[in-house]
Design a protein around this motif. Structure first.
Motif, PDB file in Angstrom:
ATOM      1  N   SER A  37     109.847  -0.601  57.923  1.00  0.00           N
ATOM      2  CA  SER A  37     111.303  -0.510  57.938  1.00  0.00           C
ATOM      3  C   SER A  37     111.911  -1.299  56.781  1.00  0.00           C
ATOM      4  CB  SER A  37     111.862  -1.008  59.274  1.00  0.00           C
ATOM      5  OG  SER A  37     111.636  -2.386  59.451  1.00  0.00           O
ATOM      6  N   GLU A  38     111.307  -2.421  56.410  1.00  0.00           N
ATOM      7  CA  GLU A  38     111.787  -3.206  55.274  1.00  0.00           C
ATOM      8  C   GLU A  38     111.649  -2.429  53.968  1.00  0.00           C
ATOM      9  OE1 GLU A  38     109.653  -6.871  55.335  1.00  0.00           O
ATOM     10  OE2 GLU A  38     111.077  -7.858  56.658  1.00  0.00           O
ATOM     11  N   ARG A  39     110.587  -1.635  53.853  1.00  0.00           N
ATOM     12  CA  ARG A  39     110.394  -0.835  52.641  1.00  0.00           C
ATOM     13  C   ARG A  39     111.427   0.279  52.551  1.00  0.00           C
ATOM     14  NH1 ARG A  39     104.886  -1.528  53.904  1.00  0.00           N
ATOM     15  NH2 ARG A  39     104.749   0.560  54.817  1.00  0.00           N
ATOM     16  N   ASN A  40     111.866   0.791  53.705  1.00  0.00           N
ATOM     17  CA  ASN A  40     112.826   1.890  53.705  1.00  0.00           C
ATOM     18  C   ASN A  40     114.264   1.444  53.447  1.00  0.00           C
ATOM     19  OD1 ASN A  40     111.112   4.006  54.073  1.00  0.00           O
ATOM     20  ND2 ASN A  40     111.433   4.208  56.260  1.00  0.00           N
ATOM     21  N   ARG A  41     114.593   0.231  53.843  1.00  0.00           N
ATOM     22  CA  ARG A  41     115.985  -0.226  53.777  1.00  0.00           C
ATOM     23  C   ARG A  41     116.609  -0.163  52.379  1.00  0.00           C
ATOM     24  NH1 ARG A  41     117.695  -2.822  58.571  1.00  0.00           N
ATOM     25  NH2 ARG A  41     115.978  -3.195  60.022  1.00  0.00           N
ATOM     26  N   PRO A  42     115.924  -0.626  51.312  1.00  0.00           N
ATOM     27  CA  PRO A  42     116.556  -0.561  49.987  1.00  0.00           C
ATOM     28  C   PRO A  42     116.915   0.852  49.555  1.00  0.00           C
ATOM     29  CG  PRO A  42     114.670  -2.033  49.953  1.00  0.00           C
ATOM     30  CD  PRO A  42     114.619  -1.304  51.258  1.00  0.00           C
ATOM     31  N   TYR A  84     109.618  -5.423  44.859  1.00  0.00           N
ATOM     32  CA  TYR A  84     109.545  -4.367  43.856  1.00  0.00           C
ATOM     33  C   TYR A  84     110.330  -3.148  44.311  1.00  0.00           C
ATOM     34  CZ  TYR A  84     106.195  -6.669  40.830  1.00  0.00           C
ATOM     35  OH  TYR A  84     105.615  -7.531  39.946  1.00  0.00           O
ATOM     36  N   ASN A  85     110.174  -2.794  45.574  1.00  0.00           N
ATOM     37  CA  ASN A  85     110.891  -1.652  46.142  1.00  0.00           C
ATOM     38  C   ASN A  85     112.390  -1.876  46.040  1.00  0.00           C
ATOM     39  OD1 ASN A  85     111.533   0.659  47.549  1.00  0.00           O
ATOM     40  ND2 ASN A  85     111.002  -0.166  49.532  1.00  0.00           N
ATOM     41  N   PHE A  86     112.803  -3.083  46.355  1.00  0.00           N
ATOM     42  CA  PHE A  86     114.224  -3.410  46.295  1.00  0.00           C
ATOM     43  C   PHE A  86     114.744  -3.299  44.865  1.00  0.00           C
ATOM     44  CE2 PHE A  86     117.804  -6.077  45.624  1.00  0.00           C
ATOM     45  CZ  PHE A  86     118.598  -5.880  46.740  1.00  0.00           C
ATOM     46  N   ARG A  87     114.035  -3.891  43.926  1.00  0.00           N
ATOM     47  CA  ARG A  87     114.547  -3.987  42.560  1.00  0.00           C
ATOM     48  C   ARG A  87     114.633  -2.630  41.860  1.00  0.00           C
ATOM     49  NH1 ARG A  87     115.693  -8.976  40.937  1.00  0.00           N
ATOM     50  NH2 ARG A  87     114.591 -10.768  41.806  1.00  0.00           N
ATOM     51  N   TYR A  88     113.687  -1.724  42.075  1.00  0.00           N
ATOM     52  CA  TYR A  88     113.814  -0.451  41.361  1.00  0.00           C
ATOM     53  C   TYR A  88     114.916   0.417  41.962  1.00  0.00           C
ATOM     54  CZ  TYR A  88     110.621   2.108  44.620  1.00  0.00           C
ATOM     55  OH  TYR A  88     110.013   2.695  45.705  1.00  0.00           O
ATOM     56  N   ASN A  89     115.200   0.239  43.250  1.00  0.00           N
ATOM     57  CA  ASN A  89     116.356   0.934  43.819  1.00  0.00           C
ATOM     58  C   ASN A  89     117.663   0.330  43.312  1.00  0.00           C
ATOM     59  OD1 ASN A  89     115.693   3.124  45.903  1.00  0.00           O
ATOM     60  ND2 ASN A  89     114.241   1.513  46.448  1.00  0.00           N
TER      61      ASN A  89
END
Length: 202
Positions: A37-42, A84-89
Motif C-alpha cells: 500500500s505504501e508503494r501505491n500511495r505516491p 524511489y517510488n515517491f520521488r519519480y512520481n
C-alpha cells in the motif's frame, strides 16, 4: 505495476486509474499488506494532482500521503524502494506543472535507481523525467550546456533501451531527441525539421 504503467504511459484515464487503485489500496490496507500500500500511495497522489483534486499540485501531500512525512519515514526505516517510488512520481508531477527545478531535484536524488534496482520498469520513468527536466532547464538556465549534456546522456540510454523494448521506449527516445533539437530550432531550419519529425513520430 498496472498503476505505474497506466499513469506514466497514458494508456488509461486519470479517473479510471484513481478508481481502480483506491479500491486496491483499501484491499491492501484491509489485509495488512502495508509495504504494498505504501508503494501505491505516491502514484495515487500523483494521479490526484494531475486530476486537479489537490490543494497544491506541486507537492505530493493531501488525501492519501504526506510528502515530508513519507520521505522522512522511508529514510529512517531504510525502505529505499518507497523513497524511489515517491520521488519519480513527484518528479513527474513537478515536470508536468512546470516546476523543472523540483523535478530535476527529485530525479537527481534517485539517479542511481538502475544500479540499485536493475531491470524494473521504474528505471525508465525516472530517466524520462530526468531527461525532460534537464532539457527544460537548458532553455531557462544560463548553464545551458550542463543541462543539455545531461539530457543527451539520458537520450543515449533510451536509444539503447529502444532496441530491446521499442514499445516502451521508442516514443520516449524520440521525444527526448525532439527536445534536444528544439533547443536550437529558432536558429536552425534543419534543427527545427528534426524536432518536428521526432515529435510527429513519437
Amino acid at each position: 505495476c498496472y498503476t505505474y504503467h497506466s499513469l506514466h504511459s497514458g494508456q488509461a484515464s486519470i479517473q479510471a486509474i484513481l478508481h481502480q487503485q483506491q479500491v486496491r489500496l483499501q484491499e491492501l490496507i484491509k489485509f495488512g499488506t502495508n509495504s504494498a500500500s505504501e508503494r501505491n500511495r505516491p502514484c495515487i497522489q500523483a494521479a490526484l494532482s494531475l486530476a486537479g483534486q489537490t490543494q497544491d499540485p506541486f507537492v505530493l501531500t493531501d488525501e492519501v500521503i504526506d510528502e515530508e512525512g513519507q520521505l522522512k519515514k522511508s529514510t529512517e526505516s531504510g525502505k529505499i524502494p518507497i523513497e524511489y517510488n515517491f520521488r519519480y512520481n513527484a518528479a513527474c508531477v513537478a515536470y508536468i506543472f512546470g516546476d523543472y527545478d523540483r523535478a530535476s531535484m527529485h530525479s537527481l536524488k534517485i539517479q542511481d535507481i538502475a544500479a540499485k534496482f536493475p531491470a524494473i520498469y521504474s528505471i525508465t520513468i525516472q530517466a524520462f523525467y530526468d531527461g525532460l527536466s534537464s532539457y527544460a532547464l537548458a532553455r531557462t538556465e544560463k548553464n545551458c550546456n550542463k543541462w543539455r549534456k545531461r539530457g543527451r546522456k539520458i537520450s543515449k540510454k533510451f536509444a539503447n533501451w529502444a532496441k530491446y523494448c521499442p514499445s516502451n521506449n521508442t516514443h520516449k527516445f524520440l521525444l527526448l531527441k525532439a527536445e534536444d533539437a528544439s533547443l536550437f530550432a529558432t536558429k536552425s531550419k534543419k534543427k527545427r525539421g528534426i524536432a518536428e519529425q521526432a515529435y510527429n513520430a513519437a
